[in-house]
Design a protein around this motif. Structure first.
Motif, PDB file in Angstrom:
ATOM      1  N   LYS A 131       0.834  -1.193   0.000  1.00 54.14           N
ATOM      2  CA  LYS A 131       0.000   0.000   0.000  1.00 54.14           C
ATOM      3  C   LYS A 131       0.873   1.249   0.000  1.00 54.14           C
ATOM      4  O   LYS A 131       1.844   1.328   0.764  1.00 54.14           O
ATOM      5  N   PRO A 132       0.560   2.225  -0.834  1.00 50.12           N
ATOM      6  CA  PRO A 132       1.316   3.486  -0.801  1.00 50.12           C
ATOM      7  C   PRO A 132       0.976   4.263   0.464  1.00 50.12           C
ATOM      8  O   PRO A 132       0.001   3.946   1.165  1.00 50.12           O
ATOM      9  N   ASP A 133       1.739   5.279   0.743  1.00 50.33           N
ATOM     10  CA  ASP A 133       1.467   6.112   1.916  1.00 50.33           C
ATOM     11  C   ASP A 133       0.275   7.037   1.683  1.00 50.33           C
ATOM     12  O   ASP A 133      -0.413   7.423   2.627  1.00 50.33           O
ATOM     13  N   ILE A 134       0.059   7.395   0.420  1.00 50.64           N
ATOM     14  CA  ILE A 134      -1.071   8.260   0.067  1.00 50.64           C
ATOM     15  C   ILE A 134      -1.403   8.018  -1.405  1.00 50.64           C
ATOM     16  O   ILE A 134      -0.521   7.672  -2.206  1.00 50.64           O
ATOM     17  N   CYS A 135      -2.667   8.173  -1.736  1.00 45.01           N
ATOM     18  CA  CYS A 135      -3.111   8.097  -3.134  1.00 45.01           C
ATOM     19  C   CYS A 135      -3.747   9.431  -3.498  1.00 45.01           C
ATOM     20  O   CYS A 135      -4.623   9.925  -2.779  1.00 45.01           O
ATOM     21  N   ILE A 136      -3.285  10.038  -4.590  1.00 46.56           N
ATOM     22  CA  ILE A 136      -3.880  11.291  -5.041  1.00 46.56           C
ATOM     23  C   ILE A 136      -4.389  11.111  -6.467  1.00 46.56           C
ATOM     24  O   ILE A 136      -3.742  10.479  -7.297  1.00 46.56           O
ATOM     25  N   SER A 137      -5.555  11.661  -6.729  1.00 46.53           N
ATOM     26  CA  SER A 137      -6.233  11.459  -8.005  1.00 46.53           C
ATOM     27  C   SER A 137      -6.556  12.803  -8.657  1.00 46.53           C
ATOM     28  O   SER A 137      -7.034  13.714  -8.006  1.00 46.53           O
ATOM     29  N   GLY A 138      -6.274  12.923  -9.958  1.00 44.92           N
ATOM     30  CA  GLY A 138      -6.550  14.174 -10.665  1.00 44.92           C
ATOM     31  C   GLY A 138      -5.313  14.642 -11.430  1.00 44.92           C
ATOM     32  O   GLY A 138      -4.442  13.829 -11.727  1.00 44.92           O
ATOM     33  N   ILE A 139      -5.203  15.905 -11.671  1.00 38.29           N
ATOM     34  CA  ILE A 139      -6.204  16.952 -11.391  1.00 38.29           C
ATOM     35  C   ILE A 139      -7.246  16.867 -12.492  1.00 38.29           C
ATOM     36  O   ILE A 139      -6.907  16.965 -13.675  1.00 38.29           O
ATOM     37  N   ASN A 140      -8.499  16.668 -12.123  1.00 41.15           N
ATOM     38  CA  ASN A 140      -9.563  16.483 -13.099  1.00 41.15           C
ATOM     39  C   ASN A 140      -9.836  17.761 -13.886  1.00 41.15           C
ATOM     40  O   ASN A 140      -9.778  18.866 -13.356  1.00 41.15           O
ATOM     41  N   HIS A 141     -10.116  17.583 -15.162  1.00 39.95           N
ATOM     42  CA  HIS A 141     -10.532  18.699 -16.014  1.00 39.95           C
ATOM     43  C   HIS A 141     -12.047  18.859 -15.870  1.00 39.95           C
ATOM     44  O   HIS A 141     -12.817  18.132 -16.494  1.00 39.95           O
ATOM     45  N   GLY A 142     -12.474  19.773 -15.016  1.00 43.17           N
ATOM     46  CA  GLY A 142     -13.891  19.975 -14.737  1.00 43.17           C
ATOM     47  C   GLY A 142     -14.194  19.712 -13.276  1.00 43.17           C
ATOM     48  O   GLY A 142     -13.440  19.021 -12.578  1.00 43.17           O
TER      49      GLY A 142
END
Length: 262
Positions: free
Chosen positions: A96-107
């Motif tokens: 498992k990673p230490d943190i998961c970040i998603s994006g940066i979404n367009h909209g």
């Protein structure tokens, strides 16, 4: 003899999105968190907007290493954003990673959009797997959008979460207003507004005369509170909404327990 200091383990940052591994938004997110840990990107090989929490069943999933940013390990995945998180943990990272970040979404992914969002579903999947997570979205659909302010505040938020002992199920929905960095008023922790698209299906005909339907609609805010994500964004704040995968309505649960008391 003094003991040698143990080298601190470098944190692992998993980066994903729903616009596809080559979208400008994910490149800007990688740029925003450079130097905070080992970055590994696993993202869809094509746009997956509006996929919600879909997973791939009955079809093969494929991973392919791609060139994204110098010094950053990056993979494209043939599946959904949720598939990306699952495969990243099981097959690429092996942990498992230490943190998961998603994006940066367009909209935007404020208000009710969080239900449909592939960006946020990836973050929520990580949260389910006990990985602190954050989904980032910019209120600009353009592939030429200016991510300057988004990069600045994404780093501030990720750094703040990584510095503290975060709840393993922490999940934040972060939206950036589409304004110049100088016009951003700061960060505001909010609740999710009750606002949604009033949808309509435009009936059309194809060249053979057969009917088909095209989803249209207008965004309507039914929530006039000044503590919501929609209000914050309209007033040039970065909105931060803590979300959770537990959909239980605890107030209603208490009422129903009294109603159906044995």
């Amino acid at each position: 003899m003094a003991k040698a200091k143990r080298k601190k383990k470098e944190p692992i940052i998993l980066v994903t999105n729903d616009d596809g591994v080559m979208a400008p938004g994910i490149r800007n997110l990688v740029e925003a968190v450079k130097g905070l840990g080992k970055i590994v990107v696993v993202a869809p090989d094509k746009p997956q907007s509006g996929m919600g929490h879909a997973i791939t069943i009955g079809s093969p999933l494929r991973l392919q290493q791609v060139q994204l940013a110098e010094g950053t390990e990056a993979w494209s995945c043939s599946g959904t954003p949720v598939d990306c998180v699952k495969l990243a943990v099981d097959k690429i990272l092996g942990q498992k990673p230490d943190i998961c970040i998603s994006g940066i979404n367009h909209g935007p992914n404020h208000s009710i959009n969080v239900i449909y969002s592939g960006t946020m579903s990836a973050a929520i999947e990580a949260s389910i797997e006990s990985i602190p997570s954050i989904g980032f979205s910019l209120l600009d659909y353009s592939m030429e959008a200016d991510f300057t302010a988004a990069r600045k505040y994404a780093r501030i938020i990720v750094e703040a979460i990584m510095k503290r002992k975060a709840d393993k199920h922490l999940c934040l929905n972060v939206n950036f207003p589409a304004v110049d960095e100088s016009l951003v008023n700061g960060i505001k922790v909010c609740r999710q507004a009750y606002a949604k698209y009033e949808e309509d299906f435009d009936e059309r005909k194809d060249p053979t005369g057969k009917k088909y339907y095209w989803l249209t609609g207008a965004f309507v805010n039914f929530d006039k509170g000044k503590d919501t994500d929609v209000w914050a964004l309209a007033n040039n704040y970065v909105s931060v909404v803590p979300v959770q995968f537990d959909l239980t309505n605890y107030v209603l649960k208490t009422k129903l327990e009294k109603t159906f008391k044995q």
